[in-house]
Design an enzyme around this catalytic site. Sequence first.
Site, PDB file in Angstrom:
ATOM      1  N   ILE A 103       2.099  -1.254  -0.673  1.00 19.15           N
ATOM      2  CA  ILE A 103       2.855  -1.083   0.562  1.00 19.15           C
ATOM      3  C   ILE A 103       2.467   0.204   1.275  1.00 19.15           C
ATOM      4  O   ILE A 103       2.282   0.236   2.497  1.00 19.15           O
ATOM      5  CB  ILE A 103       4.375  -1.078   0.281  1.00 19.15           C
ATOM      6  CG1 ILE A 103       4.808  -2.413  -0.322  1.00 19.15           C
ATOM      7  CG2 ILE A 103       5.173  -0.789   1.551  1.00 19.15           C
ATOM      8  CD1 ILE A 103       6.258  -2.446  -0.749  1.00 19.15           C
ATOM      9  N   GLU A 104       2.321   1.277   0.509  1.00 20.45           N
ATOM     10  CA  GLU A 104       2.110   2.592   1.105  1.00 20.45           C
ATOM     11  C   GLU A 104       0.740   2.749   1.747  1.00 20.45           C
ATOM     12  O   GLU A 104       0.614   3.359   2.812  1.00 20.45           O
ATOM     13  CB  GLU A 104       2.306   3.677   0.044  1.00 20.45           C
ATOM     14  CG  GLU A 104       3.730   3.815  -0.463  1.00 20.45           C
ATOM     15  CD  GLU A 104       4.698   4.345   0.588  1.00 20.45           C
ATOM     16  OE1 GLU A 104       4.227   4.921   1.604  1.00 20.45           O
ATOM     17  OE2 GLU A 104       5.917   4.183   0.405  1.00 20.45           O
ATOM     18  N   SER A 105      -0.293   2.229   1.097  1.00 20.73           N
ATOM     19  CA  SER A 105      -1.651   2.526   1.571  1.00 20.73           C
ATOM     20  C   SER A 105      -2.641   1.378   1.422  1.00 20.73           C
ATOM     21  O   SER A 105      -3.822   1.557   1.683  1.00 20.73           O
ATOM     22  CB  SER A 105      -2.200   3.722   0.787  1.00 20.73           C
ATOM     23  OG  SER A 105      -2.370   3.364  -0.585  1.00 20.73           O
ATOM     24  N   TYR A 161      11.966  -2.748   1.561  1.00 23.25           N
ATOM     25  CA  TYR A 161      10.952  -2.177   0.673  1.00 23.25           C
ATOM     26  C   TYR A 161      11.061  -2.786  -0.726  1.00 23.25           C
ATOM     27  O   TYR A 161      10.061  -3.176  -1.334  1.00 23.25           O
ATOM     28  CB  TYR A 161      11.152  -0.663   0.613  1.00 23.25           C
ATOM     29  CG  TYR A 161       9.960   0.123   0.119  1.00 23.25           C
ATOM     30  CD1 TYR A 161       9.094   0.736   1.012  1.00 23.25           C
ATOM     31  CD2 TYR A 161       9.720   0.289  -1.235  1.00 23.25           C
ATOM     32  CE1 TYR A 161       8.006   1.481   0.570  1.00 23.25           C
ATOM     33  CE2 TYR A 161       8.640   1.025  -1.695  1.00 23.25           C
ATOM     34  CZ  TYR A 161       7.798   1.621  -0.785  1.00 23.25           C
ATOM     35  OH  TYR A 161       6.711   2.352  -1.238  1.00 23.25           O
TER      36      TYR A 161
END
Length: 252
Positions: A116-118, A223
């Site tokens: 999700i982050e990167s 999330y």
Amino acid sequence: MSMRLASLLLGGALILAPLGARAATADSEASAAPETLAGRNPGIATRSGLDIHKRFRSHLAEPNCSNASERWRAHYAAMPKRMSQEDDELLALFGYVVDEFIKAGLPTEYALVPVIESRYNPAARSSAGPAGMWQFISLTARNQGITMRAGYDGRYSVVESTRAAVRYFKILHNMFGQNWRVAIMGYNAGEYRVIGAIKRSGMSQRQADAGKIQGVPALTRAYVEKLHAISCLIEQADDRKQWTDALDRPVP
């Protein structure tokens, strides 16, 4: 295999993205040119990608997928395909992160956070300040022992940032009664914000029900659902023989 991944694998070197290089946003794909593993470094120890998949599945806190969000399953549907592609670093990086969380006694759901982050890009950088595969802000990075000094930012190191992520999730996991869903809320929204929301909901932080916590941002709830959906996509991908055949290859 890219030179960036090779530098991580040979001698345990830390990865540092050039500070002046174009950095990817959190939703972009890594752009390093692929190179053949056997052609460049035939002496590197490898294992089957199926072993990585098996280890991920066997350490999930929530393997039940009956409640997985169809919306987020569709959004991240390409993730298993990326794992099956030999010229993509994702499976090697994912395998390393899975191993580190298992060694720490933590569920492997946490190993999906960089998706999700990167998109599992160690060079990712946000204009808002977060950087690296885990998208740590400077304050959190320093609090978790990541080296940051002039000319060097340890958030871009796969090894250093992952070790920091393991430390941070161990804190959150214990803080919230070993409930991965609540711990993820703390990671996304901030642990003290979630603690406050738990108290206002009339629960204790070690026995909180993630679905009943009031006052957390909708993005934080999403999330958690994203991580569970991605987990189910990967957990169930072995239903397709073509996928398992592609994963049955040597991975650093």
